[in-house]
Design an enzyme around this catalytic site. Sequence first.
Site, short mmCIF file in Angstrom:
data_model
loop_
_atom_site.label_atom_id
_atom_site.label_comp_id
_atom_site.label_asym_id
_atom_site.label_seq_id
_atom_site.Cartn_x
_atom_site.Cartn_y
_atom_site.Cartn_z
N LYS A 130 0.92 -1.38 -0.08
CA LYS A 130 0.09 -0.02 0.11
C LYS A 130 1.09 1.29 -0.07
O LYS A 130 2.05 1.08 0.27
CB LYS A 130 -0.98 -0.17 1.24
CG LYS A 130 -0.21 -0.11 2.51
CD LYS A 130 0.03 1.29 3.01
CE LYS A 130 0.63 1.19 4.61
NZ LYS A 130 1.49 2.45 5.11
N ASP B 263 -2.36 -1.22 10.29
CA ASP B 263 -2.44 -1.07 8.94
C ASP B 263 -3.08 -2.36 8.28
O ASP B 263 -3.23 -2.54 7.13
CB ASP B 263 -1.10 -0.96 8.41
CG ASP B 263 -0.58 0.51 8.30
OD1 ASP B 263 -1.35 1.36 8.38
OD2 ASP B 263 0.54 0.71 8.19
O1 C5P Z 1 -0.29 -1.15 14.87
P1 C5P Z 1 1.06 -1.40 14.82
O2 C5P Z 1 1.32 -2.61 15.50
O3 C5P Z 1 1.52 -1.25 13.50
O4 C5P Z 1 1.95 -0.20 15.37
C1 C5P Z 1 3.37 -0.04 15.55
C2 C5P Z 1 3.53 0.98 16.51
O5 C5P Z 1 3.52 2.03 15.89
C3 C5P Z 1 2.62 0.93 17.74
O6 C5P Z 1 3.09 0.31 19.07
C4 C5P Z 1 2.74 2.33 18.20
O7 C5P Z 1 3.69 2.85 18.63
C5 C5P Z 1 2.72 3.19 16.79
N1 C5P Z 1 1.60 3.63 16.24
C6 C5P Z 1 0.76 4.63 16.60
N2 C5P Z 1 -0.37 5.15 16.13
C7 C5P Z 1 -0.93 4.53 14.93
C8 C5P Z 1 -0.13 3.13 14.53
C9 C5P Z 1 1.07 2.79 15.32
O8 C5P Z 1 1.30 5.39 17.76
N3 C5P Z 1 -1.79 4.74 14.63
#
Ligand code: C5P
Length: 307
Positions: free
Chosen positions: A25, A149
Amino acid sequence: MDTNEAKFRKPISAVDGRESFAPAKLNLFLAVTGRRADGFHDLVSVAVPLEFGDALRMNAAEDFTLECDDPAVPSDETNLILKAARAFVAATGWKGGASFALTKRVPAGAGLGGGSSDAVAALRLLNARTGGLLGPEALSEVAATLGSDCPLFLADGPVVMRGRGERVEALPATVGARLRGRRALIFKPGFGVSTPWAFGRMAAGAPRSYLPGAEAEARLAAWIADERSPAEELLFNNMEAVAFGKFVALPALLQELRAEFGLTARMSGSGSACFALLGDDSPVAAIAKTVRGAWGASSFVVETRIA
Ligand code: C5P
């Protein structure tokens, strides 16, 4: 153009399974609007799937296993594909197993959603195999537990993501039509950017690092309302500032592309991959040469289209 064929060192062995394409993406528009009480960030983003991506094959098996043609990809339980399988079992009580074989093309640490898309492909394969034990809403909920994501990949087209990314709304067909089919050049340097690090820097730079939610929505609504406004006018990413501050090779190349080709290139997600939307007569070979000149001959460069 795909110059990364040499990466595929190990043929995958699955022969009789079902296969799912796992698109990469791009975030054409990404406004991080603030930090939430749960530590995640709220955002407003237009994300589009690409014709470029990974392929995931699944065969019936006793237990869950994963093999990948790229030895750099962990194939143990830390891989999001196996986490997706475990989450599917937890949500459905399904007693089966599956062996997954991943053909990896999307680089990690790129902001291209490769790992998230693989996980959603696994969920889709398992759900199809079990006759649809999870409905669309339940599938989206399980996807959201795997990563912010992930849910976007259930939509099969351009979406607006809100919340931490789990609230996904398909763009109306007429608006999506302004994006679909557009050629794009994706390029990534040898290094990646850690998503938690990038969001951590956003929090450290608060409130300047954020775009207020109302402004983000107004900006997006204005682009949607103007039917003549091309995809280029939508491009925005307020995570660039933190990544560009540390990784100066990123803005250096983007500036060169602007000066040399008049191209507006942006970073996708939290980086480090960047992209430029191409016109019919864009000099792709020359642009790729400039990318490799700046970031090194082994930089990842691929031409694709918005799906
Ligand atoms: O959701 P995901 O595991 O991809 O997110 C990885 C890290 O990125 C989270 O632990 C957080 O620190 C940060 N994050 C965030 N806000 C989001 C997506 C991710 O702060 N909307």
